[in-house]
Write an enzyme that holds these catalytic residues in place. Structure first.
Site, PDB file in Angstrom:
ATOM      1  N   ASP A 197     114.870  17.054  55.170  1.00  0.00           N
ATOM      2  CA  ASP A 197     114.896  16.009  56.179  1.00  0.00           C
ATOM      3  C   ASP A 197     115.152  16.570  57.574  1.00  0.00           C
ATOM      4  O   ASP A 197     114.848  15.921  58.580  1.00  0.00           O
ATOM      5  CB  ASP A 197     115.978  14.973  55.821  1.00  0.00           C
ATOM      6  N   LEU A 278     115.130   6.217  60.641  1.00  0.00           N
ATOM      7  CA  LEU A 278     114.227   6.158  61.779  1.00  0.00           C
ATOM      8  C   LEU A 278     113.810   7.549  62.275  1.00  0.00           C
ATOM      9  O   LEU A 278     113.195   7.672  63.327  1.00  0.00           O
ATOM     10  CB  LEU A 278     114.882   5.391  62.934  1.00  0.00           C
ATOM     11  N   ARG A 279     114.164   8.585  61.514  1.00  0.00           N
ATOM     12  CA  ARG A 279     113.818   9.934  61.952  1.00  0.00           C
ATOM     13  C   ARG A 279     112.305  10.136  61.983  1.00  0.00           C
ATOM     14  O   ARG A 279     111.791  10.893  62.807  1.00  0.00           O
ATOM     15  CB  ARG A 279     114.485  10.964  61.044  1.00  0.00           C
ATOM     16  N   GLY A 280     111.583   9.463  61.107  1.00  0.00           N
ATOM     17  CA  GLY A 280     110.128   9.569  61.102  1.00  0.00           C
ATOM     18  C   GLY A 280     109.521   9.071  62.405  1.00  0.00           C
ATOM     19  O   GLY A 280     108.656   9.723  62.994  1.00  0.00           O
ATOM     20  N   THR A 283     110.290  11.464  65.244  1.00  0.00           N
ATOM     21  CA  THR A 283     109.461  12.666  65.164  1.00  0.00           C
ATOM     22  C   THR A 283     108.036  12.371  65.619  1.00  0.00           C
ATOM     23  O   THR A 283     107.425  13.170  66.345  1.00  0.00           O
ATOM     24  CB  THR A 283     109.443  13.225  63.733  1.00  0.00           C
TER      25      THR A 283
END
Length: 349
Positions: A197, A278-280, A283
């Site tokens: 991740d 919400l890291r997607g 990115t």
């Protein structure tokens, strides 16, 4: 100094090369995880990329390479500043550090000379790999085989941006921000989800099957090994062109804004794929903006988002026992369903 194979001379592997360039433009994207076969130019590409980057300013005499303009400095630099000293800034190359599988904890984080510390009170510290990699790249080949306690150290440094070593009541702290680049073959062991991740992008590399491509790879590598200086001179202009593009992209990055319509598309895609957190989306935002800056665009478009969607999301998908399609296929299928169908008033072009 040992010659480094030029970045522009690497044959194929376009997705891997693009991912490395994008994280060089904006390190906040996160690292790059490279899945695939051995001997496909992974370590060569990482070392070659560092040769493209302009030298960075560091505090003269600082063994951690602290940024003179940053408030996040090591204990020694902070102490000198508190005493009214203002060290000079000098130029240094961007570091590229290999973390071998058999590395000990002390080699990674650094080691304290306990005898000297206890007898004189002086913090005698030998910096480790996390110190050497600060503001550069930390490359871990076969990262999926890395021991768990070393994975924990990497996770701590990635999360906090610093390394703290404590032994017998004596502690040393220094900043440790780096672009983590890992490679591995999934068939030889899975990567811990917590570490996976932390990689902003994930790319697949394969041994080329086209005969012409294989011959080109062999001829270029042989030419480099036989006469490195002549080979470097031949590719100097091509590398210089990439270097100028990187410098322009870094300067342009802050000027670019991402339209709300693009953010809506990114959020809808992550929602459809069921990515956690919400890291997607973050990115996708940063990577799309970096790509637009690299290409000199005035604004971020749906085409930019489409082109980097797979590398930003393929490693964030949950397993679906009812769908045996690969993660790349699942991302591409979701993109087609969401963006190639009539989109109403959502999106930007």
């Amino acid at each position: 100094m040992r010659p480094v194979y030029p970045f522009s001379a690497i044959v194929g592997q376009e997705e891997m090369k693009l991912a490395l360039l994008l994280v060089a433009i904006d390190p906040s994207i996160g690292g790059v995880m490279v899945f695939g076969d051995r001997g496909t130019g992974k370590s060569t590409a990482v070392r070659a990329l560092a040769g493209l980057l302009p030298q960075m300013k560091v505090v003269q005499g600082c063994k951690y390479g602290c940024d003179p303009q940053s408030s996040n400095k090591c204990d020694e630099c902070l102490k000198r500043l508190a005493e009214g000293q203002h060290p000079r800034a000098v130029l240094a190359p961007v570091p590229v550090v290999d973390l071998p599988l058999g590395a000990t904890e002390d080699r990674v984080v650094g080691a304290l000379d306990l005898e000297r510390a206890l007898t004189t009170g002086e913090k005698a510290f030998e910096p480790g790999l996390l110190a050497r990699a600060h503001r550069g790249f930390l490359y871990v080949d076969e990262v999926n085989l890395l021991e768990d306690h070393l994975v924990d150290l990497l996770l701590d440094a990635a999360a906090t941006g610093e390394n703290v070593v404590e032994r017998e009541g004596v502690s040393v702290r220094h900043p440790s921000r780096f672009v983590l680049v890992g490679s591995g073959n999934p068939e030889e062991g899975e990567l811990r989800p917590q570490l996976l991740d932390r990689f902003g992008l994930a790319v697949d590399v394969r041994t080329p099957t086209a005969i012409a491509t294989r011959i080109d790879v062999i001829k270029r590598r042989d030419a480099f090994d036989r006469d490195p200086m002549a080979f470097l001179a031949h590719w100097q202009k091509a590398d210089a062109k990439v270097r100028r593009s990187l410098e322009k992209a870094r300067a342009k990055l802050e000027e670019l804004t991402v339209p709300d319509g693009i953010l809506e598309r990114a959020a809808a895609l992550c929602s459809a794929l069921g990515t956690d957190g919400l890291r997607g989306e973050l990115t996708l935002l940063r990577t799309t903006r970096a790509l637009a800056a690299f290409e000199g665009a005035e604004t971020v478009t749906l085409d930019h988002l489409r082109r980097i969607a797979a590398m930003a999301l393929r490693h964030r998908l949950r397993r679906n026992v009812l769908d045996d399609a690969g993660s790349t296929t699942r991302v591409e299928r979701a993109v087609a369903e969401l963006w190639d169908a009539p989109a109403g008033n959502v999106g930007a072009h």
